[in-house]
Design an enzyme around this catalytic site. Structure first.
Site, PDB file in Angstrom:
ATOM      1  N   GLU A 196      -6.945   5.265   7.395  1.00 58.11           N
ATOM      2  CA  GLU A 196      -6.684   6.665   7.017  1.00 58.11           C
ATOM      3  C   GLU A 196      -7.878   7.249   6.266  1.00 58.11           C
ATOM      4  O   GLU A 196      -8.161   8.443   6.369  1.00 58.11           O
ATOM      5  CB  GLU A 196      -5.392   6.740   6.174  1.00 58.11           C
ATOM      6  CG  GLU A 196      -4.160   6.542   7.058  1.00 58.11           C
ATOM      7  CD  GLU A 196      -2.966   5.914   6.365  1.00 58.11           C
ATOM      8  OE1 GLU A 196      -2.931   5.857   5.125  1.00 58.11           O
ATOM      9  OE2 GLU A 196      -2.051   5.451   7.092  1.00 58.11           O
ATOM     10  N   ASN A 225       0.871  -1.175   0.000  1.00 60.26           N
ATOM     11  CA  ASN A 225       0.000   0.000   0.000  1.00 60.26           C
ATOM     12  C   ASN A 225       0.910   1.228   0.000  1.00 60.26           C
ATOM     13  O   ASN A 225       1.461   1.590   1.032  1.00 60.26           O
ATOM     14  CB  ASN A 225      -0.886  -0.018   1.259  1.00 60.26           C
ATOM     15  CG  ASN A 225      -1.682   1.259   1.425  1.00 60.26           C
ATOM     16  OD1 ASN A 225      -1.783   2.054   0.493  1.00 60.26           O
ATOM     17  ND2 ASN A 225      -2.241   1.468   2.602  1.00 60.26           N
ATOM     18  N   LYS A 276       0.125   4.287  -0.422  1.00 62.11           N
ATOM     19  CA  LYS A 276      -0.505   5.525   0.069  1.00 62.11           C
ATOM     20  C   LYS A 276      -0.220   6.664  -0.911  1.00 62.11           C
ATOM     21  O   LYS A 276      -0.151   6.428  -2.114  1.00 62.11           O
ATOM     22  CB  LYS A 276      -0.008   5.839   1.484  1.00 62.11           C
ATOM     23  CG  LYS A 276      -0.110   4.604   2.395  1.00 62.11           C
ATOM     24  CD  LYS A 276       0.086   4.884   3.843  1.00 62.11           C
ATOM     25  CE  LYS A 276      -0.064   3.564   4.608  1.00 62.11           C
ATOM     26  NZ  LYS A 276      -0.094   3.752   6.034  1.00 62.11           N
TER      27      LYS A 276
HETATM   28  P1  PGA Z   1       2.653   0.644   7.628  1.00 63.27           P
HETATM   29  O1  PGA Z   1       1.217   0.850   6.961  1.00 63.27           O
HETATM   30  O2  PGA Z   1       3.192  -0.665   7.104  1.00 63.27           O
HETATM   31  O3  PGA Z   1       3.463   1.820   7.173  1.00 63.27           O
HETATM   32  O4  PGA Z   1       2.456   0.602   9.098  1.00 63.27           O
HETATM   33  C1  PGA Z   1       0.344  -0.231   6.772  1.00 63.27           C
HETATM   34  C2  PGA Z   1      -0.935   0.255   6.146  1.00 63.27           C
HETATM   35  O5  PGA Z   1      -1.348   1.377   6.413  1.00 63.27           O
HETATM   36  O6  PGA Z   1      -1.562  -0.475   5.358  1.00 63.27           O
END
Ligand code: PGA
Length: 249
Positions: free
Chosen positions: A97, A9, A11
């Site tokens: 989020e 992911n 983001k």
């Molecule tokens: P992270 O994020 O691995 O940076 O903790 C995981 C996610 O939000 O899917």
């Protein structure tokens, strides 16, 4: 046997050229690796570039969100048909989020999950409790509510393909992952909820990922758990070596 699934992911990271560089490097590292399912979820703007570069690989493409309508006057939104057209197989839905910054409710998430399935996309449906909720012993209640409301009215025949990502909100992007056994306990609870809703057969088929500060060092702690079938990876999926370290573990 449930095939393990590791999803990146990204983001709101990576331009088109950064996406191109990542995928080219990842392809060199990973070759035709197919033991686990590998999914890359770049931002919308990079999907087209990623689609072209992933065409001759076993790796799948996913989006990070969608809107439930097919088309229409919805400025700024992206429809399931548009994602299908870009060869997306997966779509992340209900990430914490999105719940937090974009006020996505269980009802909206439910509509998105239905729309994804209706158009041949497999949702990676995210659930998870906040730190205060865990402290107050509310984890079970929160997970039950999210799973039941998110899947409300969903036809049985879709469900077995579903991927659920258990992501405790306090573990996301913090460097403080959950303990393997604790994550496994919640994954087992999720499987129980699905069994109650759709029967044991189906609950044994769905894949449950853990997400939250997964990295190449701690991934095996999660993949060795009986109920955890993969990981949804944020920060550690942004560098090809680090993501490959997680995939091949
Ligand atoms: P992270 O994020 O691995 O940076 O903790 C995981 C996610 O939000 O899917």
């Amino acid at each position: 046997m449930r095939k393990k699934i590791i999803a990146a992911n990204w983001k709101m990271y990576k331009t088109c050229s950064e996406t191109e560089n990542f995928i080219k490097e990842f392809k060199i590292l990973a070759g035709n690796y197919n033991e686990k399912e590998v999914v890359i979820c770049p931002p919308f703007t990079s999907l087209y570039v990623a689609k072209n570069l992933l065409e001759d690989t076993p790796f799948k493409l996913g989006a990070q969100n969608l809107f439930w309508e097919k088309e229409g006057a919805y400025t700024g939104e992206v429809s399931p048909i548009m994602l299908k057209d870009l060869n997306c197989s997966y779509v992340i839905i209900g990430h914490s989020e999105r719940r937090q910054y974009f006020s996505e409710s269980d009802e909206m998430i439910n509509k998105k999950i239905k729309a994804a399935f209706a158009h041949g996309l497999t949702p990676i449906f995210c659930v998870g409790e906040k730190w205060e909720e865990r402290q107050r012993g509310m984890t079970e209640e929160i997970i039950k509510r999210q799973v039941k409301n998110g899947l409300e009215g969903l036809e049985k025949n879709y469900i077995e393909n579903l991927v659920i990502a258990y992501e405790p909100v306090w573990a996301i992007g913090t460097g403080h992952s959950a303990k393997g056994e604790d994550a496994n306990e919640v994954a087992r609870l999720i499987r129980e909820i699905i069994a109650e809703m759709y029967g044991r057969d189906i609950s044994e088929k769905i894949r449950i990922q853990y997400g939250g500060s997964v990295n190449p060092q701690n991934i095996s702690e999660f993949l060795s758990q009986s109920e955890i079938d993969g990981a949804l990876v944020g920060g550690a999926s942004l560098k090809p070596e680090s993501f490959w370290g997680i995939v091949k573990s």
